[in-house]
Each structure stands twice: as C-alpha cells, then as structure tokens.
Design an enzyme around this catalytic site. Structure first.
Site, PDB file in Angstrom:
ATOM      1  N   GLU A 173     -19.784  20.006 -16.217  1.00  0.00           N
ATOM      2  CA  GLU A 173     -19.732  18.727 -16.948  1.00  0.00           C
ATOM      3  C   GLU A 173     -18.815  17.743 -16.225  1.00  0.00           C
ATOM      4  O   GLU A 173     -19.166  16.583 -16.005  1.00  0.00           O
ATOM      5  CB  GLU A 173     -19.203  18.937 -18.378  1.00  0.00           C
ATOM      6  CG  GLU A 173     -20.193  19.661 -19.272  1.00  0.00           C
ATOM      7  CD  GLU A 173     -19.595  20.000 -20.634  1.00  0.00           C
ATOM      8  OE1 GLU A 173     -18.753  19.240 -21.128  1.00  0.00           O
ATOM      9  OE2 GLU A 173     -19.975  21.052 -21.179  1.00  0.00           O
ATOM     10  N   TYR A 195      -9.551  -8.791  10.328  1.00  0.00           N
ATOM     11  CA  TYR A 195      -8.824  -8.055   9.293  1.00  0.00           C
ATOM     12  C   TYR A 195      -8.540  -8.951   8.090  1.00  0.00           C
ATOM     13  O   TYR A 195      -8.111 -10.094   8.231  1.00  0.00           O
ATOM     14  CB  TYR A 195      -7.492  -7.487   9.835  1.00  0.00           C
ATOM     15  CG  TYR A 195      -6.830  -6.628   8.782  1.00  0.00           C
ATOM     16  CD1 TYR A 195      -7.172  -5.294   8.659  1.00  0.00           C
ATOM     17  CD2 TYR A 195      -5.932  -7.174   7.869  1.00  0.00           C
ATOM     18  CE1 TYR A 195      -6.629  -4.515   7.652  1.00  0.00           C
ATOM     19  CE2 TYR A 195      -5.386  -6.404   6.868  1.00  0.00           C
ATOM     20  CZ  TYR A 195      -5.738  -5.073   6.761  1.00  0.00           C
ATOM     21  OH  TYR A 195      -5.211  -4.303   5.766  1.00  0.00           O
ATOM     22  N   THR A 224     -41.513  21.592 -13.443  1.00  0.00           N
ATOM     23  CA  THR A 224     -41.580  20.173 -13.075  1.00  0.00           C
ATOM     24  C   THR A 224     -41.495  19.428 -14.401  1.00  0.00           C
ATOM     25  O   THR A 224     -41.977  19.937 -15.431  1.00  0.00           O
ATOM     26  CB  THR A 224     -42.902  19.796 -12.345  1.00  0.00           C
ATOM     27  OG1 THR A 224     -43.989  19.990 -13.240  1.00  0.00           O
ATOM     28  CG2 THR A 224     -43.113  20.614 -11.083  1.00  0.00           C
ATOM     29  N   HIS A 225     -40.909  18.275 -14.394  1.00  0.00           N
ATOM     30  CA  HIS A 225     -40.669  17.502 -15.628  1.00  0.00           C
ATOM     31  C   HIS A 225     -39.924  18.337 -16.669  1.00  0.00           C
ATOM     32  O   HIS A 225     -40.081  18.126 -17.870  1.00  0.00           O
ATOM     33  CB  HIS A 225     -41.983  17.000 -16.228  1.00  0.00           C
ATOM     34  CG  HIS A 225     -42.873  16.316 -15.233  1.00  0.00           C
ATOM     35  ND1 HIS A 225     -42.798  14.970 -14.968  1.00  0.00           N
ATOM     36  CD2 HIS A 225     -43.834  16.821 -14.403  1.00  0.00           C
ATOM     37  CE1 HIS A 225     -43.695  14.658 -14.031  1.00  0.00           C
ATOM     38  NE2 HIS A 225     -44.318  15.770 -13.665  1.00  0.00           N
ATOM     39  N   SER A 228       0.832  -1.218   0.000  1.00  0.00           N
ATOM     40  CA  SER A 228       0.000   0.000   0.000  1.00  0.00           C
ATOM     41  C   SER A 228       0.858   1.258   0.000  1.00  0.00           C
ATOM     42  O   SER A 228       0.344   2.346   0.253  1.00  0.00           O
ATOM     43  CB  SER A 228      -0.924  -0.010   1.223  1.00  0.00           C
ATOM     44  OG  SER A 228      -0.175  -0.177   2.415  1.00  0.00           O
ATOM     45  N   ASN A 238     -18.165  26.773 -23.519  1.00  0.00           N
ATOM     46  CA  ASN A 238     -18.731  25.586 -22.880  1.00  0.00           C
ATOM     47  C   ASN A 238     -18.542  25.625 -21.364  1.00  0.00           C
ATOM     48  O   ASN A 238     -17.445  25.922 -20.882  1.00  0.00           O
ATOM     49  CB  ASN A 238     -18.066  24.327 -23.439  1.00  0.00           C
ATOM     50  CG  ASN A 238     -18.249  24.207 -24.938  1.00  0.00           C
ATOM     51  OD1 ASN A 238     -19.265  24.626 -25.494  1.00  0.00           O
ATOM     52  ND2 ASN A 238     -17.252  23.655 -25.620  1.00  0.00           N
ATOM     53  N   LYS A 279     -17.747  28.926 -29.563  1.00  0.00           N
ATOM     54  CA  LYS A 279     -18.199  28.125 -28.427  1.00  0.00           C
ATOM     55  C   LYS A 279     -17.710  28.655 -27.074  1.00  0.00           C
ATOM     56  O   LYS A 279     -16.586  29.102 -26.929  1.00  0.00           O
ATOM     57  CB  LYS A 279     -17.733  26.675 -28.580  1.00  0.00           C
ATOM     58  CG  LYS A 279     -18.414  25.899 -29.675  1.00  0.00           C
ATOM     59  CD  LYS A 279     -19.929  25.835 -29.556  1.00  0.00           C
ATOM     60  CE  LYS A 279     -20.415  25.064 -28.355  1.00  0.00           C
ATOM     61  NZ  LYS A 279     -20.165  23.625 -28.475  1.00  0.00           N
ATOM     62  N   SER A 289     -14.046  25.742 -28.278  1.00  0.00           N
ATOM     63  CA  SER A 289     -13.833  24.573 -29.120  1.00  0.00           C
ATOM     64  C   SER A 289     -12.580  24.794 -29.954  1.00  0.00           C
ATOM     65  O   SER A 289     -12.251  25.927 -30.291  1.00  0.00           O
ATOM     66  CB  SER A 289     -15.054  24.411 -30.026  1.00  0.00           C
ATOM     67  OG  SER A 289     -14.706  23.786 -31.234  1.00  0.00           O
TER      68      SER A 289
HETATM   69  N1  ARG Z   1      -1.352  -1.866   4.715  1.00  0.00           N
HETATM   70  C1  ARG Z   1      -2.461  -2.373   5.473  1.00  0.00           C
HETATM   71  C2  ARG Z   1      -3.706  -1.529   5.201  1.00  0.00           C
HETATM   72  O1  ARG Z   1      -3.600  -0.476   4.661  1.00  0.00           O
HETATM   73  C3  ARG Z   1      -2.148  -2.302   6.914  1.00  0.00           C
HETATM   74  C4  ARG Z   1      -2.571  -3.501   7.709  1.00  0.00           C
HETATM   75  C5  ARG Z   1      -1.940  -4.715   7.221  1.00  0.00           C
HETATM   76  N2  ARG Z   1      -2.193  -5.798   8.098  1.00  0.00           N
HETATM   77  C6  ARG Z   1      -1.844  -7.063   7.832  1.00  0.00           C
HETATM   78  N3  ARG Z   1      -2.130  -7.938   8.673  1.00  0.00           N
HETATM   79  N4  ARG Z   1      -1.226  -7.358   6.721  1.00  0.00           N
HETATM   80  O2  ARG Z   1      -4.800  -1.923   5.527  1.00  0.00           O
END
Ligand code: ARG
Length: 528
Positions: free
Chosen positions: A321, A348, A186-187, A58, A316, A314, A308
């Site tokens: 959007e 977990y 409405t509509h 992560s 826009n 144009k 554009s």
């Molecule tokens: N990187 C993990 C997360 O963001 C942290 C917890 C990881 N725990 C584990 N038992 N591998 O959720």
C-alpha cells in the site's frame, strides 16, 4: 474614572492609524556583512537578510554532496598545480586544509550553500591569501553539477544492486513454481491458465528492462562538467580532462553552457526511478489482491503486515500500500522537475537547486522500496493449492483451447469456432453450470450447440490444463519447461549485471584512491 481628553484629537487618530497599519511581522534580522567571515556577500553586496538566507539556502540538502564537493576541490587544486597556475606550496596548503574539512561540517545558511561553506572553512583555516585561491577558475555552477553527478552515481549503483537482488528473489520463486498452475487474467477477469513461475518471471523481465535503463542512464550521468566555470569556462589554461579523470568520470559534458545548466541527467534518473516505482506498484496491487480472502493466492509474513486497532482479525498488507503511494510521489518528483526546467533560460538559475530535492526524493524512495520488496517477497507464501484449484475448477479458462481444437479437428474457421464455443458457455451459464462449463453439459446439448460430432470424453480429454501448457512451445510461452529454462537464463544475466555493477563501483573506488594518492593524502578524510 477620570478621562483626559486629548488636546488634538486628529493627531491621536493619526497615531492610532499609523500604529494599526504598521506591518505585524518583525524587522528583518541582518547578518553582519562587515564580518570578514562572510566570504560571499562582503564585496558586491550589503547585508544579507536571515529570512532570505533561510529561504534560498540549500544547506538542508547539501550534506549529501559534501564528500563530492571536497573531492572536486582537491581535483581542481591538483589540476591548477599541474598546469602551473598555482604554486606547489599553495596547492599543498589547500590540499591539507581540504583534507581537514570534517565529514559533518556544520553548514551556515548565510554562506548560502556547501560550496561557500567549504571555501570559508579553508579560508578560516589557512587565511585568505592562500585559501582565497580555492575558487580560481571554477564556479559553484560547474561544481554543483559535478557534485550532483558524483553523488547520483552512488545512488544509481545502490539502486542497481537492490534491483538485481529483487530480480534474483523473483527468479528463485519463479523457478520453484515454474509448473504451478494459476489462472491468468485480462481485465481482471479469468482468461487462460498460466503458471505462477511464468507470472513472476513477467514482473522480473519488466525489472530487467529497468536495469538496462539504469545502466544507460548511468553512462550519461557519468560525464564531468568541471571546467565550465560559471557558464563560459575560464581564461586560465585548465585541463578539463585531468579533472574529469581524477573524479572517475568517463568523459566531459563539453559545451560550457550545457555543462552548468543541463539537468536532463537528473530528470532521466528520476524517470527511471518513476518507471521502477510504477512497475513495482503493479506488483504491489496484485499482492494486495492476492492476499485478500477472495483470492487467497498469497500470505505475507507477519513481519511485513499490520493489524487494526479495532478489528482484531485484520492482517493488512501495508507495504504494497505504501509502495503504491510512494510511486505517486516519485511521479510527482518527475513532473515537478520537468515543470522546473521547462522554458528556463540558459544557463544557471537558482531554480535548478530546487530540482535536487526531487532527485534525492525519487532515488531514496526507489531504493527503499526495492529493498523492502525483496525482503517481503522472500518471505511470502504463495498458496499454490488455491491457485491450482482455481484453474481446475474453472473450465472456462480453456474455452479458447476448445475453439482452437474445433478449428484443427473439424476444419471450422476460428471465428465460427469462437462463436460456437461462446454459445456453449452461454448455455452453461443459463443452466447454472459455470464455472464447470463443459463437464456438466449434456452430451446431446454439447453436440447440438457446437454443431460437431464430439463426445464428452473427447472434450474432456483435450481440456487438461497441464497438457494445454506443455503444448505451448513458442518462445516466451507459459510452458513449465520453457519457464524453467528462462529462469536459468535470467540467473546468468543477473550474474552479468553484478559483474558490471562491481566494475563500475571499482572504477569509482580506484579514482577516489588515486585522487588521494595524487594529493599525497594517506588517510581518508574525517570519519570516512
Ligand atoms: N546551491 C546551488 C545549487 O545547489 C549551487 C550553485 C549556486 N550558484 C549560484 N550562482 N548561486 O544549485
């Protein structure tokens, strides 16, 4: 050209086949698991594949929670020390090492995540004997749930600020236009007159409910999971309340399984973001319509429009959007997150890590959209002349008013009056009078279709849109006087929100200062 025939053609074939059947991707690179610096894999496991590290790590989203992770470690160490679980000297060394973790700590994917990277940093700095105490009585599982909640608090507070500001901009525009007539729909068909102020206040009141949702959601986010360990707490005499207070939380997520596995706090936050984005997308849709030549109700300033590459004329309205599209993305974040926790076993699972991406995607998109909307609406020019003319020219907007008049003056039932006025509009349509349904009709036709002795002058007298609006006196009606009053009330509510946001922010700042004071640290860590 000479060709040497193989002595054993079957062997040749085997070689050819085995070569062509070999997998085409290269062998996995391995981390050096004997390397002492691999704090996590070195005990139970062997080598950790680089591809596996890249796929599961992560670290790409972790810098966002680094500050919170360091604070959690500090609070945990102070709590261990206070409880006599670690020596003062150990605690001091840990605190000093934690204070040196750089704000831009380079994260290594082989250590999986920021949690192991921080621990590794500390161990590299003060050695395993002392540094290796850092994770005593805690787990990445309670730590990440806590860090997410801490980081989310900041995002929710910024969203609240931006939302309040946008509400303020809307109220100011509404106040200036409390009496500006415009057709209500409405509509998407013209229905009855309202005022632009009333219309804008509607969008603002919708956002007011979002503000209430944010405050309620914040209260549930602001609970501490620390002390839940991996899933089952710890045999050490931890003081969960102390850690929670040091981190500025307002109470605990008590059950240790719940503390590490619940992500409803994140999903609820994503839902509130999705609700805000959905509300903004309606406003966006109307701004897009209003800036068409067909409506010509509003002009967005040049700084928020694009042209554009081919059609030089144009202009826009690109911000609404993109906002419409971002709304769909945030809805996607919500659905993806539910999909991820649905039927997930306790406690977990690494699936939960992936939900974090949806969380930040939703909060960031919402914050940015609120911000740009406030800027854009502040500079929008509403074409009040066009709106007023649209009301004045379209007498059908007052058809309901006429039906009500027939009820009151001539004692018809509402349904009867509704049918007669309907017939009058049909007659005007067939005669090509629309939208001037009433002023162009002949007096005798008027009487015969409505079936009452009404004169043209009497009819026109009751159909003045301004007096129609002033006659609406019930709460929440588009009466300019009431709209003005609502604007005032709303400005007061916004002031209260600002005070609440300040208080929440102050309590976080105070907790952070206390934590550092308690840890004996004067300067803030790194560049922060
Ligand atoms: N990187 C993990 C997360 O963001 C942290 C917890 C990881 N725990 C584990 N038992 N591998 O959720």
């Amino acid at each position: 050209m000479s060709h040497t025939p193989s002595a054993r053609p079957i062997d040749d074939l085997k070689t050819i086949l085995s070569v062509s059947l070999m997998p085409s991707y290269p062998k996995h690179e391995r981390t050096d698991s004997n390397d002492e610096s691999d704090v996590i894999h070195v005990g139970r496991l062997g080598e950790f594949s680089t591809d596996a590290a890249r796929y599961t790590s992560s670290i790409d989203i972790d810098p966002r929670i680094l500050d919170s992770v360091v604070e959690i470690n500090l609070a945990h160490v102070l709590m261990l020390q206070k409880r006599g679980i670690i020596e003062n000297e150990t605690a001091n060394k840990l605190v000093r090492a934690l204070n040196e973790v750089p704000a831009d700590l380079k994260l290594n994917a082989h250590l999986e995540d920021v949690h192991m990277n921080v621990e590794d940093y500390v161990i590299q700095n003060i050695g395993k004997d002392v540094g290796g105490t850092l994770n005593l009585g805690k787990s990445r599982n309670d730590q990440v749930a806590t860090a997410l909640r801490m980081t989310l608090r900041k995002s929710l507070l910024s969203i609240m600020r931006k939302l309040t500001f946008l509400q303020q901009v809307l109220v100011q525009e509404a106040s200036q236009n409390h009496a500006t007539l415009m057709p209500g729909y409405t509509h998407l068909q013209r229905a009855q007159p309202v005022t632009l102020g009333h219309y804008l206040l509607c969008h603002e009141e919708v956002l007011e409910r979002d503000m209430e949702r944010l405050l309620e959601c914040y209260a549930r986010v602001n609970k501490s999971p620390m002390g839940a360990g991996a899933l089952a707490g710890s045999g050490l005499p931890l003081d969960r309340k102390m850690a929670s207070a040091l981190l500025g939380f307002n109470g605990l997520v008590e059950n240790s399984l719940d503390a590490v596995s619940s992500r409803d706090f994140a999903i609820e936050s994503i839902y509130v973001c999705a609700q805000i984005m959905s509300d903004l997308s309606s406003l966006a849709e109307e701004l897009i319509l209003w800036t068409t030549r067909e409506f010509s109700f509003a002009v967005v300033s040049d700084s928020f429009t694009a042209t554009s590459s081919m059609m030089p004329q144009k202009k826009n309205a690109i911000i609404p959007e993109v906002a419409r599209a971002r709304c769909s993305q945030v809805l996607g974040d919500l659905v993806a997150s539910f999909g991820l926790v649905k039927a997930l076993p306790l406690s977990y699972n690494l699936d939960l890590q992936e939900l974090t991406r949806n969380l930040w995607s939703a909060t960031d998109k919402t914050e940015e959209t609120l911000d740009i909307f406030a800027q854009m609406i502040r500079e929008i020019k509403f074409n009040s002349k066009q709106m007023i003319e649209a009301v004045r020219n379209d007498e059908t907007l007052l058809a309901t008013e006429l039906a009500d008049y027939l009820v009151r003056k001539y004692g018809l039932s509402f349904r009867e009056a509704h049918q007669r006025v309907g017939a009058l509009i049909k007659h005007a349509d067939a005669s090509g009078f629309l939208p001037r349904a009433f002023s162009e009709v002949k007096e005798e036709d008027l009487r015969s279709v409505l079936g009452v002795e009404i004169s043209k002058a009497e009819l026109m007298g009751i159909l003045d849109p301004n007096s129609v609006l002033s006659s609406r006196t019930a709460i929440g009606a588009p009466n300019p006087r009431l709209v003005k009053q609502s604007c005032k009330n709303q400005l007061e509510r916004l002031e209260n929100h600002r005070v609440k946001i300040d208080l929440l922010e102050d309590s976080l700042t105070r907790a952070r200062k206390n934590l550092r004071r308690f840890a004996g640290l004067r300067s803030r860590r790194g560049a922060h």
